[in-house]
Design an enzyme around this catalytic site. Structure first.
Site, PDB file in Angstrom:
ATOM      1  N   HIS A 248       0.846  -1.185   0.000  1.00  0.00           N
ATOM      2  CA  HIS A 248       0.000   0.000   0.000  1.00  0.00           C
ATOM      3  C   HIS A 248       0.881   1.235   0.000  1.00  0.00           C
ATOM      4  CE1 HIS A 248      -3.112   2.865   1.099  1.00  0.00           C
ATOM      5  NE2 HIS A 248      -3.944   1.966   0.616  1.00  0.00           N
ATOM      6  N   ASP A 299      -8.013  -5.402   0.015  1.00  0.00           N
ATOM      7  CA  ASP A 299      -8.541  -6.235  -1.065  1.00  0.00           C
ATOM      8  C   ASP A 299      -8.209  -7.711  -0.891  1.00  0.00           C
ATOM      9  OD1 ASP A 299      -9.941  -4.335  -2.567  1.00  0.00           O
ATOM     10  OD2 ASP A 299      -8.051  -3.504  -3.249  1.00  0.00           O
TER      11      ASP A 299
HETATM   12  N1  COA Z   1       3.956  -7.891  -4.191  1.00  0.00           N
HETATM   13  C1  COA Z   1       5.294  -7.959  -4.221  1.00  0.00           C
HETATM   14  N2  COA Z   1       6.094  -6.895  -4.044  1.00  0.00           N
HETATM   15  C2  COA Z   1       5.494  -5.723  -3.812  1.00  0.00           C
HETATM   16  C3  COA Z   1       4.100  -5.581  -3.754  1.00  0.00           C
HETATM   17  C4  COA Z   1       3.325  -6.735  -3.955  1.00  0.00           C
HETATM   18  N3  COA Z   1       1.997  -6.667  -3.924  1.00  0.00           N
HETATM   19  N4  COA Z   1       3.791  -4.298  -3.508  1.00  0.00           N
HETATM   20  C5  COA Z   1       4.940  -3.637  -3.419  1.00  0.00           C
HETATM   21  N5  COA Z   1       5.972  -4.500  -3.606  1.00  0.00           N
HETATM   22  C6  COA Z   1       7.406  -4.173  -3.606  1.00  0.00           C
HETATM   23  C7  COA Z   1       7.785  -3.590  -4.957  1.00  0.00           C
HETATM   24  O1  COA Z   1       8.157  -4.585  -5.862  1.00  0.00           O
HETATM   25  C8  COA Z   1       8.901  -2.676  -4.573  1.00  0.00           C
HETATM   26  O2  COA Z   1      10.040  -3.461  -4.324  1.00  0.00           O
HETATM   27  P1  COA Z   1      11.497  -2.955  -4.704  1.00  0.00           P
HETATM   28  O3  COA Z   1      11.704  -1.712  -3.865  1.00  0.00           O
HETATM   29  O4  COA Z   1      12.358  -4.101  -4.337  1.00  0.00           O
HETATM   30  O5  COA Z   1      11.459  -2.641  -6.167  1.00  0.00           O
HETATM   31  C9  COA Z   1       8.448  -2.106  -3.228  1.00  0.00           C
HETATM   32  O6  COA Z   1       7.595  -3.114  -2.673  1.00  0.00           O
HETATM   33  C10 COA Z   1       7.668  -0.803  -3.348  1.00  0.00           C
HETATM   34  O7  COA Z   1       6.574  -1.017  -4.240  1.00  0.00           O
HETATM   35  P2  COA Z   1       5.899   0.095  -5.115  1.00  0.00           P
HETATM   36  O8  COA Z   1       5.046  -0.535  -6.144  1.00  0.00           O
HETATM   37  O9  COA Z   1       6.944   1.062  -5.594  1.00  0.00           O
HETATM   38  O10 COA Z   1       5.038   0.823  -4.003  1.00  0.00           O
HETATM   39  P3  COA Z   1       3.871   1.856  -4.271  1.00  0.00           P
HETATM   40  O11 COA Z   1       3.635   2.594  -3.026  1.00  0.00           O
HETATM   41  O12 COA Z   1       4.142   2.640  -5.504  1.00  0.00           O
HETATM   42  O13 COA Z   1       2.660   0.884  -4.650  1.00  0.00           O
HETATM   43  C11 COA Z   1       0.817  -0.526  -4.640  1.00  0.00           C
HETATM   44  C12 COA Z   1       1.592   0.550  -3.873  1.00  0.00           C
HETATM   45  C13 COA Z   1      -0.506  -0.756  -3.950  1.00  0.00           C
HETATM   46  C14 COA Z   1       0.551  -0.040  -6.064  1.00  0.00           C
HETATM   47  C15 COA Z   1       1.666  -1.816  -4.674  1.00  0.00           C
HETATM   48  O14 COA Z   1       1.921  -2.257  -3.366  1.00  0.00           O
HETATM   49  C16 COA Z   1       1.000  -2.891  -5.509  1.00  0.00           C
HETATM   50  O15 COA Z   1       1.150  -2.914  -6.739  1.00  0.00           O
HETATM   51  N6  COA Z   1       0.243  -3.843  -4.856  1.00  0.00           N
HETATM   52  C17 COA Z   1      -0.468  -4.862  -5.573  1.00  0.00           C
HETATM   53  C18 COA Z   1      -1.812  -4.350  -6.069  1.00  0.00           C
HETATM   54  C19 COA Z   1      -2.829  -4.174  -4.968  1.00  0.00           C
HETATM   55  O16 COA Z   1      -3.018  -5.045  -4.139  1.00  0.00           O
HETATM   56  N7  COA Z   1      -3.515  -3.028  -5.003  1.00  0.00           N
HETATM   57  C20 COA Z   1      -4.570  -2.703  -4.059  1.00  0.00           C
HETATM   58  C21 COA Z   1      -4.139  -1.570  -3.182  1.00  0.00           C
HETATM   59  S1  COA Z   1      -5.302  -1.281  -1.877  1.00  0.00           S
END
Ligand code: COA
Length: 356
Positions: A248, A299
């Site tokens: 998140h 979710d």
């Molecule tokens: N599974 C595996 N790794 C994850 C992850 C996940 N669901 N969510 C984040 N990470 C990791 C990323 O790969 C990244 O790792 P790195 O630093 O080694 O490259 C790090 O955590 C940061 O992730 P990032 O996507 O840059 O964080 P963000 O704040 O931009 O993104 C989300 C937040 C929600 C978009 C992201 O956690 C995600 O894509 N989650 C899956 C989708 C989801 O469940 N969405 C519903 C949100 S309520």
């Protein structure tokens, strides 16, 4: 005179873009709606009370609640042109696409606030349109959650509808999340509530936002054992792939909504005699935390919760949209009440000085 722009983090991460009096979150796992803990509201209040709180800024008095509840019923009725529009969309279209299309084109009445409430009030009826073989409810004074739950499942059960209502409350509002921010950008151009809701619905769809809940169910249903679930996590992480339902932008330790739904699942799974998915989920959550220190988000547990409530996966995202639409009403009003066009600057990195 030349003005200097400021560079902010990509994705506006940890950037405060405006004030809001609607809700707040923090990295430790707090979520507050208008000063009240969201999980406490989910425990003690009805959806109508929370929707009113979010949209109008205070909990309703008895008469206000009665008037608001009656208005939701009245405004939920679909007129003939909306029905024609619904019929023109293919039955195979994803429900959220159908919702976005109808919301963008249906006739609305009154001032902007009334139009926004009309869109929110109609969402359950739009989502449930064409759901076959649902008997009309026996109960004459069913509340919003009971009517909505019945419309999509055909089940008339106060206890199960109460579980459903708690999830609706937790989905109602979440400060400047992506869909709400999209709504604010559109509202800031003074395009009106219908355009703003359409932007919000389009943005909610993606798997990084609202689309995550159905993705979670798809992988959970493939497991036959806890070991399968753990292997799935290890494989995904090794391949550097994301696992839906985790992570998140704000909550880095826990998502309070996920933990609340997880607790509800302990009793719901007992009542239903369905334990497997909860067991797999808890194993995945533990493995993710041990290996990556990434918490489950709402979710993740919401997907199992809705599955146990007998809700078809095609409704998961539209349910989220219907609940969140009351948050959108509040943010729409907040944006236009103190409007400034949202229009950031960019740093051009393309070619320069090319000659034709
Ligand atoms: N599974 C595996 N790794 C994850 C992850 C996940 N669901 N969510 C984040 N990470 C990791 C990323 O790969 C990244 O790792 P790195 O630093 O080694 O490259 C790090 O955590 C940061 O992730 P990032 O996507 O840059 O964080 P963000 O704040 O931009 O993104 C989300 C937040 C929600 C978009 C992201 O956690 C995600 O894509 N989650 C899956 C989708 C989801 O469940 N969405 C519903 C949100 S309520």
């Amino acid at each position: 005179m030349e003005t200097k722009s400021i560079r902010v983090a990509k994705g506006l991460e940890r950037v405060i873009v405006d004030d809001t009096a609607i809700s707040s979150t923090d990295s430790k796992g707090n979520l507050v709606y208008r000063g009240y803990k969201a999980t406490e509201l989910a425990e003690k209040k009805s959806f109508e009370e929370v929707a009113y709180l979010i949209a109008y800024g205070k909990l309703p008095k008895k008469a206000e609640l009665h008037e608001f509840s009656s208005q939701l019923i009245k405004l939920s009725r679909l007129d003939n042109s909306t029905i024609r529009l619904l019929k023109s969309i293919s039955g195979n279209a994803p429900k959220l696409d159908m919702l976005r299309t109808v919301i963008s084109g249906m006739p609305l009445e009154g001032n902007d606030e009334h139009k926004a409430l009309q869109m929110a009030a109609r969402m359950p009826a739009l989502i449930a349109y064409n759901v076959k073989a649902i008997k009309p409810m026996k109960s004459k004074n069913a509340n919003y959650a009971e009517r909505f739950y019945n419309a999509i499942t055909g089940i008339e059960d106060k206890n199960l509808a109460k579980y459903f209502e708690k999830l609706l409350i937790l989905y109602t509002e979440h400060e400047f999340n992506a869909s709400t921010f999209a709504l604010m950008v559109t509202a800031s151009t003074l395009a009106g509530p219908q355009a703003a809701f359409t932007s919000a619905l389009a943005t909610l769809k993606g798997p990084l936002h609202g689309g995550a809940n159905s993705e979670v169910l798809k992988y959970l249903l493939k497991f036959k054992s806890k070991e399968d679930a753990i292997r799935f996590v290890d494989k995904k992480l090794k391949a550097k792939e994301k696992i839906m339902g985790f992570g998140h932008r704000v909550y880095k330790i826990k998502d309070p909504r996920a933990q609340f739904v997880k607790l509800q699942l302990r009793t719901l799974s007992k009542e239903k005699g369905m334990y497997a998915l909860v067991e797999y989920a808890e194993a995945i959550e533990e493995e993710m935390w041990n290996l990556k220190r990434i918490p489950a988000n709402v979710d993740f547990y919401a997907a199992i919760y809705m599955y146990l409530l007998g809700i078809d996966e095609k409704f998961y995202l539209p349910i989220f949209a219907a609940a969140r639409s009351f948050g959108w009403i509040a943010h729409y009003k907040e944006q236009v009440a103190s409007n400034k066009l949202i229009r950031p600057d960019s740093n051009y990195i393309g070619p320069k000085g090319l000659k034709l």
